[in-house]
Design an enzyme around this catalytic site. Sequence first.
Site, PDB file in Angstrom:
ATOM      1  N   ASP A  14     -11.219  -6.134 -27.104  1.00  0.00           N
ATOM      2  CA  ASP A  14     -11.403  -5.193 -26.003  1.00  0.00           C
ATOM      3  C   ASP A  14     -10.828  -3.845 -26.431  1.00  0.00           C
ATOM      4  OD1 ASP A  14     -12.129  -4.219 -23.549  1.00  0.00           O
ATOM      5  OD2 ASP A  14     -10.824  -5.521 -22.368  1.00  0.00           O
ATOM      6  N   ASN A  15     -11.189  -2.800 -25.688  1.00  0.00           N
ATOM      7  CA  ASN A  15     -10.618  -1.469 -25.907  1.00  0.00           C
ATOM      8  C   ASN A  15     -10.782  -0.976 -27.340  1.00  0.00           C
ATOM      9  OD1 ASN A  15      -9.766  -1.271 -23.196  1.00  0.00           O
ATOM     10  ND2 ASN A  15      -7.973  -2.515 -23.661  1.00  0.00           N
ATOM     11  N   CYS A  69      -9.710   4.214 -16.906  1.00  0.00           N
ATOM     12  CA  CYS A  69     -10.274   3.081 -17.625  1.00  0.00           C
ATOM     13  C   CYS A  69     -11.081   3.600 -18.812  1.00  0.00           C
ATOM     14  CB  CYS A  69     -11.170   2.255 -16.712  1.00  0.00           C
ATOM     15  SG  CYS A  69     -11.888   0.811 -17.536  1.00  0.00           S
TER      16      CYS A  69
END
Length: 873
Positions: free
Chosen positions: A286-287, A154
């Site tokens: 996100d990310n 993650c």
Amino acid sequence: MATTMTQLSPVGPAINLLPDSGSLRLHPDKLTAISESLAVVPLPPSRQPVSQVLDKDRETPDNHVTRDGRLIRLTGVHPFNAEAPLTALYNDGFLTSVDLFYVRNHGAVPRVLDDEIWSWELSIEGLVDNPFTITLQQLVDDFEQITIPVTFVCAGNRRKEQNTVRKSKGFSWGPAGLSTALFTGTLMAHILRKAKPLRGARYVCMEGADKLPNGYYGTSLKLNWALDPNKGIMLAHGMNGAPLRADHGRPLRAVVPGQIGGRSVKWLRRLVVTAAPSDNWYHYYDNKVLPTTVTPEMSAEEPAWWRDERYAIYDLNVNSAVVYPQHGEVLDVGLRARDYAVRGYAYSGGGRRVTRVELSFDSGRSWRLAEIDYPEDRYREVDLDLFGGRLDMSSRETSFCWCFWSYSLPILELQNADSILVRAMDEAMMCQPRDMYWSVLGMMNNPWFRVAIDKGEGSLRFEHPTTLMPGPPGWMERVKKSGGDLLNGRWGEKAPGGSDELLTPPPEEEISMTNQDARRVFTLEDFKAESSQERPLFVIKGEVYDGTGYLRDHPGGAQSILAVATSDATEDFMAIHSENAKAMMRNYHIGTLDDDGRQALLSPDNAEALSATRAEFLDPKQWAKAVLSAKKSLSWDTKLFTFKLDHDDQVAGLPVGQHLMLRVKDSGTNYNIIRAYTPVSENSQKGFLELLVKLYLPTPSTPGGQMSMALDKVSLGAAVDFKGPIGKFEYLGRGEASISGRRRTVSSFTMICGGSGITPIFQVFRAVMQDAGDPTFCTVMVGSRLEEDILCRQELDALARRKTDGCRLIHTLSRPPAEWAGLRGRISETLLREQASPATGGLALICGPGSMEKSVREILLDLGWKEDDLVFF
């Protein structure tokens, strides 16, 4: 290469798994094809995956998903985001069992039934000459299948360290946000080439089936990466030799080796070839690693930051962590003549190999090289089919997996060290930095991993940077609380010159979560009366919030709020939410809970007061207290514990075949321990319940059982907590049972148990034998070590005498005395072949040690039993 569905079983057509070896050995008739010297590669842990839904998931949309209770939940009850305890993950070995594999879910897990798996459809569309839709069955039958090991990480791994410096927008992952598995599927390149991308196509966008508040989860990759077989980008349907589990994308997911886990879309439904990156909400917001100068407020007010593709994360960065010594481990310096092995993991991204791991014991002034083990390389030495796919590693130079490092040094040197530092470097000469790069999402945290050493009288105590486990916090939180500057380059140590003053960072601005105009004061009765499914109310720090509007904005969906309705949500909320989320709470603040209400809501007596008025003691949503009124020793390691309920007319409220949860506080650690038990008292018994507990006592080589030892220390008159019922099986009586809510008719029970596994078996056996009108035939096999170890023996014998033509009761001892007239040995294949043949309408109930259950399962399936006819308690 066409691959049939039967090849998805844990044992592929060319191999035989030896369950105790942890390695692959070729079947004897295959030895002519491949040399025995190349026949050993790492295989997944052989234990049987969990098969029960956890109690805390039953009231959520994930009530169909089985999970391991050892996983540490990071975002409350729902959505499910979790990692394993670090040492448990490491001890699993190179390949992670599916139960301990970390989980990142943005919302509810899509429910896919067994008969829907092979008809699952994936569409390929967009800038292609040949758009088409393919089923999973076609994908398996028409395209070559491969198997490769991949470590998923993650992007938030080690984020709790950043959150300790300053809260980011992400929740707190520890250093176990990674896991490794063997994935089976086909290369995405094969599917894309069949679709024939058009000129101008540069990206492949992926979309899953998980419906979220901001649409379906999706992201994109560069098309030329997906078309490159060396990148190993797959459409996977198998994981560790079995079909994907629900949390991991059942039945189809993308697998993108060497990149962050967020690019490997689960529950995959669409591939869209485009000229530009994905416009999916989750791809934009996100990310990403935004510049460290961007504050949470700037990121909320200036959306252009999120639209800049330069900040998107693809390849993993190089990272490492220490596992041993563990956080809180204490080392006796009296053993200083001995060596201590410092151990941990390392990984990098983009297929790059970790080329060195270095340790320092003097705050980085000097470094030492660790030994590195690369289990991934063992797959390169063989050429065979594994789990229904060709093991595609022999010609690959890429490294897609974590590696393990170790360094041994005398304990005397550790005693003289000021800390343990570790850093890794990959083949691109990318090295972990000394200092943290804080960013608004808290992703890709990879500074040197530091273990502090606290030197006591005759011992060393080790502290990791942070911890997710109960007990003392990591050194970062300790330093911060004492005013230390975690970013001063000295890990909060004192300033040069011996000054006693610590360099103190500017205080963080307190985020106001209250609305000054919300002046209403709620009583507890008002608070609970006005809360509903349509308007859930909850409390944070004594303030009352209306969750109705928050449901629309919450990324985890409505269930995240409904799960804490009418309760105090302070601990979970404050632990995982960012400054932005806290600031949003002003909009939903409606008043304050009065002092009496606050105390009552937090008081353990709140649940007790409710329990005292119920006809049934157990409640599945809240803990109830019962007082230990008696202990009775039945053998050298078994005791009967009697608990008094709230009133003399109260029954336990436990259906036949189900269990309850027991919570006891360990007096030594002050931590709560929770385990499932089945009472031996009848449910019709009023006023008390009885638990038969086998005590797992400490030995020179084992620490003993936490729960049984803690329970044995509970004093008469003291109260412990119960909750329930739980369990997927229920016997309704007279040949009718319910399994996971589905009713079925049973003609006979084959009951197989060992040790304390007798208790749930005994419960069902008693219900059948006490009902003269119940026609169900029972075969009961009880395996024990010694004659005195047979639990409930007199009760079992008495029940068997009630219907001599309605049951067979068989005892077998592995260590029988000379005068023992019964069967000898363990519950074996011979015994099961004689006594446990499958029958129409038959159901097998099995409970015992894990090794026994695994062996019994394999034998019964070989005898012709169906998986649906086996119930493991």
